[in-house]
Design an enzyme around this catalytic site. Structure first.
Site, PDB file in Angstrom:
ATOM      1  N   GLU A  44       2.505   4.454   6.359  1.00 22.97           N
ATOM      2  CA  GLU A  44       3.381   3.656   7.219  1.00 22.97           C
ATOM      3  C   GLU A  44       4.070   4.551   8.243  1.00 22.97           C
ATOM      4  O   GLU A  44       4.558   5.634   7.914  1.00 22.97           O
ATOM      5  CB  GLU A  44       4.418   2.951   6.348  1.00 22.97           C
ATOM      6  CG  GLU A  44       5.408   2.077   7.093  1.00 22.97           C
ATOM      7  CD  GLU A  44       6.365   1.342   6.158  1.00 22.97           C
ATOM      8  OE1 GLU A  44       7.158   0.519   6.647  1.00 22.97           O
ATOM      9  OE2 GLU A  44       6.320   1.581   4.934  1.00 22.97           O
ATOM     10  N   LYS A 113       4.152  -5.853  10.044  1.00 23.25           N
ATOM     11  CA  LYS A 113       4.791  -6.009   8.739  1.00 23.25           C
ATOM     12  C   LYS A 113       5.612  -7.301   8.700  1.00 23.25           C
ATOM     13  O   LYS A 113       6.462  -7.540   9.554  1.00 23.25           O
ATOM     14  CB  LYS A 113       5.680  -4.804   8.460  1.00 23.25           C
ATOM     15  CG  LYS A 113       6.234  -4.721   7.043  1.00 23.25           C
ATOM     16  CD  LYS A 113       6.962  -3.395   6.832  1.00 23.25           C
ATOM     17  CE  LYS A 113       7.415  -3.210   5.402  1.00 23.25           C
ATOM     18  NZ  LYS A 113       8.062  -1.889   5.191  1.00 23.25           N
ATOM     19  N   CYS A 147       3.511  -1.604   2.905  1.00 23.11           N
ATOM     20  CA  CYS A 147       4.562  -1.251   1.958  1.00 23.11           C
ATOM     21  C   CYS A 147       5.150  -2.458   1.220  1.00 23.11           C
ATOM     22  O   CYS A 147       4.510  -3.024   0.342  1.00 23.11           O
ATOM     23  CB  CYS A 147       5.637  -0.450   2.684  1.00 23.11           C
ATOM     24  SG  CYS A 147       6.734   0.475   1.565  1.00 23.11           S
TER      25      CYS A 147
END
Length: 265
Positions: A44, A113, A147
């Site tokens: 990330e 995300k 994540c």
């Protein structure tokens, strides 16, 4: 189809230096290709660093910006697909994004995300609104996630129902949440019958201590490769034949009763 050799670059690079991180990525792509890998995944926000404060907005680039072009050249030079995290600039908005570039340098997929973690991310980024983003590589259907996204069962199940074979999860997993890498990720792979590649940052960065422990877990819940706590390049195979056999033997998806789950939404 032959197995897709997949390499995970566990590293934080040099936070704040795009140029240095491109060099690290270039070196890793060369080493990954030497093992026969066709895919390299980086963590990330690898392009810029994660805990870089106001530099997130300053270093953000469009999905087709100069760094994307540089990574396309890296991918084409080494003949390996590259997935990497970066801050994406779109107009006045900044997203925490991950992009997948093909071995010939073609941009295959870009994901934003959807579940932002903590005050830092909510202050720095706009959440994405598309849960399932996929691309094909060597006959393998690859999904992208970042994540915190993988910690939501519904998110991963949506990928399973959409036919994702390999879920790439660039991450910035920090202490004390290492149980996600150790336990949650293999369980997600098993309960959704897919491979999950979880590739993390390492070491201290600002207020965060990243725990490493990158892993590529199979649909049987077994880690095919797992890194330690330092910089490391690990490789393992994503085997379509094993995945097909595992899906035939595991009834989770076919035994679902969606009509019972409507209160969840």
């Amino acid at each position: 189809m032959p197995p897709l050799r997949t390499a995970l670059l566990q590293s934080s690079g040099r936070p704040g230096s795009v140029a240095e991180n491109l060099k690290v990525l270039d070196d890793a792509a060369g080493r990954a290709a030497a093992t026969g890998a066709r895919l390299l995944a980086a963590p990330e926000m690898f392009l810029t660093g994660y805990a870089i404060g106001d530099d997130v907005a300053r270093l953000a680039e469009p999905a087709d910006g100069p760094s994307a072009q540089a990574i396309a050249e890296i991918a084409a030079r080494h003949g390996v697909a590259v997935a990497y995290g970066y801050p994406e600039l779109d107009g006045e908005l900044v997203f925490n994004s991950a992009q997948l570039i093909a071995p010939d340098g073609t941009r295959l997929a870009n994901y934003r995300k959807t579940h932002l973690f903590g005050c830092f991310e909510r202050d720095s980024f706009t959440p994405g609104d598309q849960a399932v983003v996929q691309a094909e590589l060597d006959g393998v259907r690859i999904g992208l996630m970042i994540c915190y996204d993988v910690e939501f069962p519904e998110n991963v199940r949506a990928h399973a129902l959409a036919g994702t074979d390999l879920l790439l999860v660039p991450t910035a997993q920090m202490h004390p949440y290492q149980f996600v890498a150790e336990s949650v990720v293999p369980v997600r792979a098993f309960e959704n019958q897919m491979y999950v590649a979880y590739v993390n940052r390492v070491g201290q960065e600002g207020e965060f201590e990243f725990v490493g422990l990158s892993t590529l877990a199979g649909p049987d819940g077994v880690a095919r490769a797992r890194a330690g706590r330092g910089d490391e390049l690990i490789c393992a195979d994503v085997d379509p034949a094993f995945l097909a056999a595992s899906r035939d033997a595991n009834p989770y998806l076919s035994d679902r009763r969606p009509g019972l789950y409507t209160p969840l939404i």
